[in-house]
Every structure is written in C-alpha cells, then in structure tokens.
Scaffold this motif. Structure first.
Motif, short mmCIF file in Angstrom:
data_model
loop_
_atom_site.label_atom_id
_atom_site.label_comp_id
_atom_site.label_asym_id
_atom_site.label_seq_id
_atom_site.Cartn_x
_atom_site.Cartn_y
_atom_site.Cartn_z
N ASP A 210 -3.28 10.17 -11.74
CA ASP A 210 -3.42 9.43 -13.00
C ASP A 210 -4.65 8.55 -13.03
O ASP A 210 -4.83 7.77 -13.97
N ASP A 211 -5.48 8.64 -12.00
CA ASP A 211 -6.70 7.84 -11.94
C ASP A 211 -7.83 8.62 -12.62
O ASP A 211 -8.35 9.58 -12.08
N GLN A 212 -8.19 8.19 -13.80
CA GLN A 212 -9.16 8.95 -14.60
C GLN A 212 -10.57 8.93 -14.02
O GLN A 212 -11.44 9.70 -14.45
N THR A 213 -10.83 8.04 -13.05
CA THR A 213 -12.16 8.02 -12.45
C THR A 213 -12.38 9.19 -11.49
O THR A 213 -13.52 9.57 -11.22
N VAL A 214 -11.27 9.77 -10.97
CA VAL A 214 -11.43 10.82 -9.95
C VAL A 214 -10.53 12.04 -10.13
O VAL A 214 -10.73 13.06 -9.46
N GLU A 386 -12.86 5.49 -2.44
CA GLU A 386 -12.51 4.19 -3.05
C GLU A 386 -11.21 4.28 -3.82
O GLU A 386 -10.38 3.36 -3.77
N ALA A 387 -10.99 5.39 -4.52
CA ALA A 387 -9.77 5.55 -5.31
C ALA A 387 -8.55 5.68 -4.41
O ALA A 387 -7.50 5.06 -4.66
N ILE A 388 -8.66 6.49 -3.35
CA ILE A 388 -7.53 6.64 -2.43
C ILE A 388 -7.20 5.31 -1.78
O ILE A 388 -6.03 4.92 -1.67
N GLU A 389 -8.22 4.59 -1.35
CA GLU A 389 -7.98 3.28 -0.73
C GLU A 389 -7.31 2.33 -1.73
O GLU A 389 -6.40 1.58 -1.36
N PHE A 390 -7.76 2.34 -2.97
CA PHE A 390 -7.21 1.43 -3.99
C PHE A 390 -5.72 1.68 -4.20
O PHE A 390 -4.94 0.73 -4.34
N HIS A 391 -5.32 2.95 -4.19
CA HIS A 391 -3.91 3.28 -4.47
C HIS A 391 -3.05 3.33 -3.21
O HIS A 391 -1.83 3.37 -3.30
N HIS A 392 -3.69 3.37 -2.04
CA HIS A 392 -2.96 3.45 -0.77
C HIS A 392 -2.52 2.06 -0.37
O HIS A 392 -3.27 1.09 -0.51
N LYS A 393 -1.33 1.92 0.20
CA LYS A 393 -0.80 0.58 0.49
C LYS A 393 -1.15 0.09 1.89
O LYS A 393 -0.78 -1.04 2.25
N HIS A 394 -1.84 0.90 2.68
CA HIS A 394 -2.17 0.48 4.04
C HIS A 394 -3.68 0.51 4.27
O HIS A 394 -4.43 1.06 3.47
N VAL A 395 -4.11 -0.08 5.39
CA VAL A 395 -5.54 -0.21 5.70
C VAL A 395 -6.13 1.15 6.07
O VAL A 395 -5.60 1.86 6.91
N LEU A 396 -7.24 1.48 5.42
CA LEU A 396 -7.97 2.71 5.72
C LEU A 396 -9.38 2.34 6.20
O LEU A 396 -9.94 1.34 5.76
N GLY A 397 -9.92 3.17 7.08
CA GLY A 397 -11.28 2.94 7.53
C GLY A 397 -12.05 4.22 7.75
O GLY A 397 -13.24 4.20 8.04
N GLU A 398 -11.34 5.36 7.61
CA GLU A 398 -11.95 6.67 7.90
C GLU A 398 -11.21 7.73 7.10
O GLU A 398 -9.98 7.71 7.03
#
Length: 457
Positions: A210-214, A386-398
C-alpha cells in the motif's frame, strides 16, 4: 559527548586507577578531576584518575580495573566521555552466529566472514563473535571469540555487547523459541540488534503493497493462491513464478508459462537437473502441483513473471547489496549481475547461472543508455530499502535485493533478503565492494552503539 581514538595499555599495578595522557585529559575536559567512572558495556566502576607524561592519546588501566570491567585486550580503541565524569571504552560489537562445536571453525562455513569482521573491527573497537550458548545472562556477560595476533581465536569473558549484528545461519535457528528469547532479552536491555531475522517473502510484499512510493516496483504477488487465481494470472501475464515464501537459493521454485496455442508449461529444478513439463490443460498442471506440494502449497507465493532483458537469450537479474552507513543512510555497496543458465528458471550460480559486473551486463543490454539505467536502478533500490525499513518494526542495517529490469527499463523487485549471501563479492571485480560491505557493517554498529561521532582522531 567527546569521542576519540586512543592507545590502551595495561599495567600490573593493583589499585583501581586509570592513567590518561595530557592530550586525553584536555580532550575530555578532565583537568583537575581526581575521581571519575570508567565503563565497558554495562560494567561501570569508580576509579582514581591520574596523569601520565606521554605524547599522544594514551590510557593505562591497572590490573584491578581491567579485571573489574572485563577489558579483553589492549591496542587501538575508541573512547568517549559521557556527562563529564565518565569515560567509556568500546564499543563492544558482537557478531551472533552459530556452528558446530569446533575450536577452529565455531561458526561453520561463516567462520571466514566472521574473521573478516573481527579483523576490520578490532582496529577501533572490541569486535567478537559469539553463539547463543556463549551468553551468560545471570552475569550479563559473553564468552566471546576474539582474534589473536596470529589470526586464530582466543576466548575472553566480556560484558554484553553494545550492539549485536545477527548472522545466525538458518531460518530454523533464527525463528526458534530460544532465539526469540535472546532477541527479546537484548531488546529489553536496550541493546540494538540487527538484522532481526530472515525475511518472509509474503511479509515483505504486504509491508509495501500500500506504499505508493514503491509498490509499482513489485510484481503482482499472492500468498497461498487458489489454482483458479494462478490460472487467471497466467492468462493475464503468461508467466507466473510459484515459489516458497520462506525459501532461498532458488529451491522449490516453479516457472509456469501459458501459451494459448500450445498449452501450459512448467519448469523446475531437481537434483538431476532442469525439468520441463508440458500440459494440454490447466487441470493437468494444477494436479501435478498439488500432488508435488501437498500442504506445503499454503506457504507458496504466486508472482507475476517479468520478461527481463536478456544476454544470449538468457535472462539477467541483479543482486543489490544494501547497507546503512555511519550516518544511518541507505547506500548501494555492491551489485552483481546474474545471468541464468540455459534452461534454468533462476539466475542462481548454483543452478548454472554466471556472475558479471552490472556495467558488463547493462552495456550489452542497453548500450549507451547503460549508465542511466544503472543510476535509476540504484535510486529505486534505495527507495525500496527506505520503505521496508519504515514499515518494518525492527532495526535493519543490511538488505539484499533481487531486482530485474525489463525491456522498457522498468525496475522490479523480486525478493528482499535480511541476511543476503556474499557470493557476488567473489567476483574478481567486486572484491573492493566486499571490503566496503564489511566496513559499512562496522560503521553502522558504531552508529547504533553511539560511538559514531568522531570529533577528534
């Protein structure tokens, strides 16, 4: 906060005293102070502060101090001042993985990668590897694997790390009850833990649908589709990939094709090689899939097939290896172009695919426009991360993306991986990117552990 790189030394004196050179005293504005605190991880003790006459930035710890806060070794290390009366050594960077009970290869096939991280990390931090069984929660410590001067492992007891980089080797271990408890405990102690776990394909699709940016970069995808839905998708797209939501390395994937004049085709791979089956009706195809998969079909995803650009009539896609940098920004660190083997349904190297640089592949596919296409694909990859990180509830770095490009130069995301493999960095022309990947992991660890603002070195 003031942060700097210094040389740490040990002395056998018994009292709880630390000695700082004049340069460090001035750097941390400790002139005139006699009592401060020193910290490593969660271990913090009061100490007497004295000055040592030595040029440069040096700190000397007595044996009593070293033992009390569990300092593993001497050498170059970052040190920061906190709130005026505390100096902290570190950071402690823990690489969580697992493997057989082996003194020389404690992390199995990942031992070499862990050693890479330790060798690079120990130039400015205390970087060590550890397994779940090495954690002592009652004493809030870890029996970690450090590198010695000869490149072998030496064990040291240290406090719980300031940050954890998760490289547990399998989905089975990553999603176990024991691992969930470990993650929760680190989280409760406010210790950053990345990456949280392997991604599930269907979960990632749902995150950004549902994220229209991606969402325009993601092919139509459905978890546990009915056979009627698969038939409908084949009529609309002609090609559908039917793959396990939690799979990897191209295992268990079926490439379904519908040609109105010839019927339905199914390609897949088994131990003896690639298989191609033809069915006159969809009913025959669906019966075969249901027989082969049974209840496993509930964990399968049907995804719109994309007609990718080709080289020598073989489709190519791209692995984008993404990292957070020391400023907490997503960047593209390495790209490998993967060309499918003849008759293969995927571009995986183990399935007969071949690896080349993106410049080599795109110049053959797009000629003079290759640079523009590559730049656009990098921008898309950053947007997706950026979109996955924004919607993901945990810390991402890779993140590792499998991206494709069609004849109209449109970029498509097929998969996102939280713990991407590193096979692309074996290419002779991508080894520099492999080293950069290691540096980005460590830089992000410095950021997460709040040792990232180096005002003075």
């Amino acid at each position: 906060m003031s942060l700097t790189l210094c040389n740490l030394h040990f002395t056998k004196r018994p009292e709880k005293t630390i000695y700082l050179s004049n340069a460090l005293i001035k750097n941390f504005q400790l002139t005139g102070k006699k009592n401060i605190h020193i910290r490593l991880g969660k271990n913090r003790i009061p100490v007497l502060l004295k000055t040592v006459k030595k040029n440069g930035k040096h700190i000397y710890l007595t044996s009593a101090v070293r033992s009390a806060i569990q300092v593993p070794n001497n050498g170059g290390i970052l040190i920061k001042s906190v709130e005026g009366d505390e100096v902290q050594l570190g950071p402690l960077i823990g690489i969580l993985s697992d493997g057989p009970l082996s003194a020389t290869k404690p992390f199995g096939s990942r031992t070499g990668f862990v050693k890479q991280l330790l060798k690079a990390g120990n130039q400015k931090s205390y970087t060590f590897g550890f397994t779940p069984r090495d954690i002592d929660w009652s004493n809030e410590s870890v029996y970690g694997y450090f590198l010695n001067d000869s490149g072998g492992f030496v064990r040291r007891h240290v406090p719980l790390p300031d940050v954890v980089y998760n490289r547990l080797p399998s989905r089975r271990s990553d999603f176990s009850h024991a691992t969930n408890q470990i993650r929760d405990r680190f989280e409760r102690k406010n210790i950053p833990f990345f990456n949280w776990s392997f991604f599930n394909k269907s979960d990632i699709y749902k995150l950004i649908e549902d994220d229209q940016t991606v969402n325009g970069y993601v092919p139509e995808s459905h978890l546990d589709p009915s056979m009627d839905l698969i038939k409908e998708m084949l009529e609309r797209h002609q090609i559908v990939y039917y793959k396990p939501s939690s799979g990897s390395l191209g295992q268990g994937i079926f490439r379904l094709t519908y040609l109105p004049s010839r019927g339905y085709f199914c390609r897949y791979r088994k131990a003896s090689g690639n298989v191609l089956l033809r069915f006159k009706t969809f009913k025959g195809l669906s019966r075969m899939l249901q027989t082969r998969l049974g209840s496993q079909a509930h964990d399968y995803v049907a995804q719109q097939g994309i007609r990718l650009v080709e080289i020598d009539r073989c489709p190519i896609d791209f692995r984008f290896h993404m990292h957070k940098n020391g400023k907490n920004e997503w960047v593209v660190v390495g790209i490998g172009a993967k060309k499918a083997g003849r008759g293969s349904i995927t571009t995986h190297i183990k399935n007969g695919g071949s690896l080349m640089t993106p410049e080599q592949a795109l110049s053959k596919a797009f000629g003079s426009r290759s640079s523009e296409v590559l730049q656009k694909s990098k921008e898309v990859a950053i947007k997706l991360a950026e979109a996955i990180e924004f919607h993901h509830k945990h810390v991402l770095g890779e993140i590792g993306f499998d991206l494709g490009i069609d004849q109209e130069e449109h970029v498509w995301m097929f998969e996102a991986n939280a713990k991407p493999g590193r096979s692309i960095f074996r290419h002779p022309l991508l080894r520099t990117e492999g080293k950069a990947s290691v540096e980005h992991i460590l830089d992000h660890c410095l950021y997460l552990s709040q040792f990232h603002r180096r005002e003075d070195t």
